[in-house]
Design a protein around this motif. Structure first.
Motif, PDB file in Angstrom:
ATOM      1  N   LEU B  21     -44.683  -8.462 -31.543  1.00 50.39           N
ATOM      2  CA  LEU B  21     -45.379  -8.419 -30.360  1.00 50.39           C
ATOM      3  C   LEU B  21     -44.612  -7.800 -29.347  1.00 50.39           C
ATOM      4  O   LEU B  21     -44.467  -6.722 -28.667  1.00 50.39           O
ATOM      5  CB  LEU B  21     -47.203  -8.999 -29.911  1.00 50.39           C
ATOM      6  N   LEU B  22     -43.546  -8.677 -28.537  1.00 57.44           N
ATOM      7  CA  LEU B  22     -42.906  -8.521 -27.989  1.00 57.44           C
ATOM      8  C   LEU B  22     -41.837  -7.075 -28.085  1.00 57.44           C
ATOM      9  O   LEU B  22     -41.653  -6.705 -27.065  1.00 57.44           O
ATOM     10  CB  LEU B  22     -42.024  -9.761 -27.597  1.00 57.44           C
ATOM     11  N   GLY B  23     -41.803  -6.973 -29.489  1.00 55.13           N
ATOM     12  CA  GLY B  23     -40.859  -5.495 -29.537  1.00 55.13           C
ATOM     13  C   GLY B  23     -41.459  -4.161 -29.009  1.00 55.13           C
ATOM     14  O   GLY B  23     -40.945  -2.814 -29.116  1.00 55.13           O
ATOM     15  N   TYR B  24     -43.199  -4.271 -28.380  1.00 52.07           N
ATOM     16  CA  TYR B  24     -43.100  -3.469 -28.934  1.00 52.07           C
ATOM     17  C   TYR B  24     -43.762  -2.984 -27.392  1.00 52.07           C
ATOM     18  O   TYR B  24     -43.728  -3.597 -25.944  1.00 52.07           O
ATOM     19  CB  TYR B  24     -44.449  -3.203 -29.139  1.00 52.07           C
ATOM     20  N   ASP B  25     -43.698  -1.661 -26.543  1.00 52.55           N
ATOM     21  CA  ASP B  25     -43.331  -0.991 -25.339  1.00 52.55           C
ATOM     22  C   ASP B  25     -44.543  -1.481 -24.682  1.00 52.55           C
ATOM     23  O   ASP B  25     -45.061  -2.327 -23.294  1.00 52.55           O
ATOM     24  CB  ASP B  25     -43.538   0.634 -25.437  1.00 52.55           C
ATOM     25  N   PHE B  26     -45.534  -1.273 -25.488  1.00 48.55           N
ATOM     26  CA  PHE B  26     -46.781  -1.457 -24.562  1.00 48.55           C
ATOM     27  C   PHE B  26     -46.892  -2.765 -23.832  1.00 48.55           C
ATOM     28  O   PHE B  26     -47.931  -3.207 -23.106  1.00 48.55           O
ATOM     29  CB  PHE B  26     -47.956  -1.242 -25.413  1.00 48.55           C
ATOM     30  N   VAL B  27     -46.695  -4.289 -25.052  1.00 47.34           N
ATOM     31  CA  VAL B  27     -46.679  -5.261 -24.436  1.00 47.34           C
ATOM     32  C   VAL B  27     -45.721  -5.701 -23.780  1.00 47.34           C
ATOM     33  O   VAL B  27     -45.998  -6.149 -22.410  1.00 47.34           O
ATOM     34  CB  VAL B  27     -45.730  -6.538 -25.992  1.00 47.34           C
ATOM     35  N   GLN B  28     -44.618  -5.149 -23.398  1.00 50.14           N
ATOM     36  CA  GLN B  28     -43.258  -5.132 -22.270  1.00 50.14           C
ATOM     37  C   GLN B  28     -44.103  -4.335 -20.832  1.00 50.14           C
ATOM     38  O   GLN B  28     -43.963  -5.405 -20.224  1.00 50.14           O
ATOM     39  CB  GLN B  28     -42.143  -4.032 -22.382  1.00 50.14           C
ATOM     40  N   GLN B  29     -44.185  -3.160 -21.307  1.00 46.03           N
ATOM     41  CA  GLN B  29     -45.357  -2.750 -20.091  1.00 46.03           C
ATOM     42  C   GLN B  29     -46.326  -3.823 -19.334  1.00 46.03           C
ATOM     43  O   GLN B  29     -46.704  -4.172 -17.945  1.00 46.03           O
ATOM     44  CB  GLN B  29     -46.179  -1.434 -20.294  1.00 46.03           C
ATOM     45  N   ALA B  30     -47.624  -4.351 -20.151  1.00 48.43           N
ATOM     46  CA  ALA B  30     -48.536  -5.503 -20.038  1.00 48.43           C
ATOM     47  C   ALA B  30     -47.175  -6.693 -18.915  1.00 48.43           C
ATOM     48  O   ALA B  30     -48.224  -6.694 -18.043  1.00 48.43           O
ATOM     49  CB  ALA B  30     -48.810  -6.190 -21.095  1.00 48.43           C
ATOM     50  N   LEU B  31     -46.214  -7.443 -20.366  1.00 52.66           N
ATOM     51  CA  LEU B  31     -45.988  -7.938 -18.932  1.00 52.66           C
ATOM     52  C   LEU B  31     -45.020  -6.963 -17.293  1.00 52.66           C
ATOM     53  O   LEU B  31     -44.814  -8.459 -16.303  1.00 52.66           O
ATOM     54  CB  LEU B  31     -44.134  -8.535 -19.613  1.00 52.66           C
ATOM     55  N   LEU B  32     -44.536  -6.464 -17.475  1.00 57.47           N
ATOM     56  CA  LEU B  32     -43.946  -5.972 -16.667  1.00 57.47           C
ATOM     57  C   LEU B  32     -45.727  -5.792 -15.418  1.00 57.47           C
ATOM     58  O   LEU B  32     -45.051  -6.466 -14.448  1.00 57.47           O
ATOM     59  CB  LEU B  32     -43.597  -4.600 -16.381  1.00 57.47           C
TER      60      LEU B  32
END
Lengths: 273, 293
Positions: B21-32
């Motif tokens: 899941l970490l590969g997805y953009d939306f997940v990265q955006q959520a983390l940021l």
């Protein structure tokens, strides 16, 4: 020499109610003036005028030759001792540090070294080395007030305004804190205006008394003002001043606190307009 | 055991799903987004605690819900609506109740009215109720690129303003009487701080939801002040705690697909408990040392 504090024809009124008028007072550098009077006589309001927080209704108030204004660095302020709320994130050192540059914009990281040096010096001056790094909330009233004196002194003021700084302290701490203030005014010629209910702890230090009652006032050395005749005139009733074991006891003012000759630790929010 | 719960425990340690899941953009955006919020919460939190404004933060975040639901209904950006709602609320709280005692009742009055309005707006909203529900409990994976840009811009503005006013604000928050005597504009700072809290709360609403903003703005700072009375150390600790809760909460929630807020609140609560225990022990030790022999 320019007086440290000067009041000319000063009148302060809230709406219809005049606290005092025609007040004339020059305080010389190094002079210790006690401001006495019953609740609501306008003692604290006088300090607020000098702090620039209240405007005179008439007349003028000057600090070291310039009109009284907020944020004047020539003024040091020592408030009453209060309970520090739990959760206030300050150590003794931080409280004093805010006195150094707390009013300046920015984060204050850059001035850290200078601040530390100034704080360390004043900590020695008030003898607070033992508790200066402790959280403020864990300190005794006497320790807090010593830090308050330090906080007021770091700005190197020409005038110290003290609002009942000894209230709710025990006798030993009263004389300790009063002694610190007295030493400073002698070493640096700092003028002291000291609002109090209770003149006895500072009686040996006081040069002059400003006694306010219902808009009337009297200024002079304690020996001339604190007499049965003068206080009877001020209160317009029979007041007697007794000398008991080196203390002054004032009887008949109708003010429970003065009648006992000692300020108890209970008089909430006095002088609030 | 509840089937759903069993499923959560099974997937909680399913690291391959998390990594995937970490590969997805939306997940990265959520983390940021979570990391940004953690940073804001860390620097604002200790000041909120010093000013005894926990309830004001709670009220502010709930009223950002009112703004967001009004925006949803009006068809404009929910993020902008949330910020407007909470900033208006925060300024009202700041102006109407400058004394703590006043403020308490003022917040209660405005809060109940605002929540009533938001219930009405959500009821009027013709779309999916899931969208409005997400404002209550947060839906970070829905932040999106535009939401993230808004978040980033707001965080930068909040941090810059804070950097300018920090020292007088600390003075006014911890020692208002002397601050006023030194000429610090205490009242103006109250309003400025209220606006900063409003913005931070609105951002928090989108990530952990209106009901749970306290978990990031209050709990990490409340934990930090159990450990230290130094303003600088409290700020650093609060930031670390808030980051652990926000980023950690998002990471843990990925695989099981549980709402982010449950993990964020649990982590920050556990940190708080630990800090209380450590803080109390330390106080006892210090008490023994300082006690007169």
């Amino acid at each position: 020499m320019t007086p440290a504090v000067s009041l000319r024809g000063a009148r302060l009124a809230f709406g219809e109610r005049t606290l005092w008028s025609g007040l004339e007072l020059d305080v010389e550098p190094g002079e210790f003036v006690a401001i006495l009077g019953p609740n609501g006589s306008g003692k604290t309001s006088l300090l607020k005028v000098l702090l620039g927080q209240l405007r005179l209704t008439e007349g003028e108030a000057k600090i070291a030759g310039t009109p009284a204004r907020a944020g004047n660095s020539a003024v040091g302020y020592i408030p009453q001792q209060k309970t520090i709320e739990a959760g206030v994130t300050l150590r003794g050192r931080d409280l004093i540090g805010l006195g150094v540059d707390g009013h300046q914009w920015g984060v204050g990281l850059r001035g850290r070294r200078t601040r530390r040096r100034i704080v360390d010096n004043v900590v020695v001056e008030v003898g607070a080395e033992r508790f200066v790094d402790a959280p403020l909330g864990t300190m005794s009233g006497g320790e807090q007030q010593r830090l308050r004196v330090a906080q007021a002194l770091v700005g190197d003021p020409t005038v110290l305004l003290c609002d009942e700084p000894l209230l709710s302290l025990d006798l030993a701490n009263q004389s300790l804190v009063a002694g610190l203030i007295d030493r400073r005014r002698r070493s640096h010629d700092t003028a002291v205006l000291f609002v109090t209910h209770e003149i006895n702890p500072i009686l040996p230090l006081v040069d002059r008394v400003l006694y306010l009652v219902d808009g009337r006032f009297r200024v002079g050395p304690p020996g001339e003002v604190m007499t049965s005749r003068v206080l009877s005139e001020l209160y317009r009733t029979d007041v007697e001043v007794l000398h008991v074991r080196g203390r002054l006891v004032v009887i008949g003012t109708g003010d429970a606190v003065d009648a006992l000759g000692s300020a108890g630790g209970h008089h909430p929010a006095e002088d609030r307009p | 055991m509840n089937e759903r719960l069993a499923d959560v425990f099974e997937k909680l340690f399913d690291f391959s799903t998390t990594v995937h899941l970490l590969g997805y953009d939306f997940v990265q955006q959520a983390l940021l987004a979570g990391a940004l919020l953690g940073l804001l919460a860390g620097v604002l939190g200790p000041l909120i605690i010093s000013r005894q404004m926990s309830f004001a933060v709670h009220g502010t975040s709930e009223l950002s819900l009112t703004g967001a639901s009004a925006a949803l209904l009006a068809g404009i950006s929910v993020g902008v609506g949330a910020i407007l709602g909470s900033v208006v609320a925060a300024v009202l709280f700041g102006l109407l109740g400058s004394r703590a005692r006043d403020r308490d009742s003022v917040i209660g009055v405005i809060l109940s009215f605002g929540l009533g309005l938001s219930v009405l707006f959500m009821w009027l909203y013709p779309g999916r109720t899931g969208t409005s529900f997400s404002l209550l409990v947060g839906q970070i994976v829905g932040v999106g690129t535009s939401g993230l840009t808004l978040l980033l811009a707001c965080s930068v503005v909040v941090l810059i303003v804070l950097a300018i006013v920090y020292r007088p604000l600390l003075f006014a928050s911890t020692d208002p009487e002397v601050a006023l005597a030194r000429g610090v504009p205490v009242r103006a700072l109250t309003v400025i701080f209220a606006v900063l809290i409003g913005v931070a709360a609105a951002l928090g609403v989108q990530i952990v939801g209106a009901l749970l903003v306290l978990a990031l703005l209050i709990t990490p700072a409340a934990s930090a002040v159990r450990l230290t009375a130094s303003p600088l150390r409290a700020t650093i600790l609060a930031t670390i705690f808030a980051e652990v809760a926000a980023v950690g909460g998002i990471l843990l929630s990925l695989a099981p697909g549980v709402p982010v807020s449950s993990f964020v609140t649990t982590i920050s609560f556990v940190i708080y408990l630990a800090c209380r225990v450590v803080g109390t022990r330390r106080e006892r030790r210090a008490g023994r040392r300082l006690a007169p022999a």
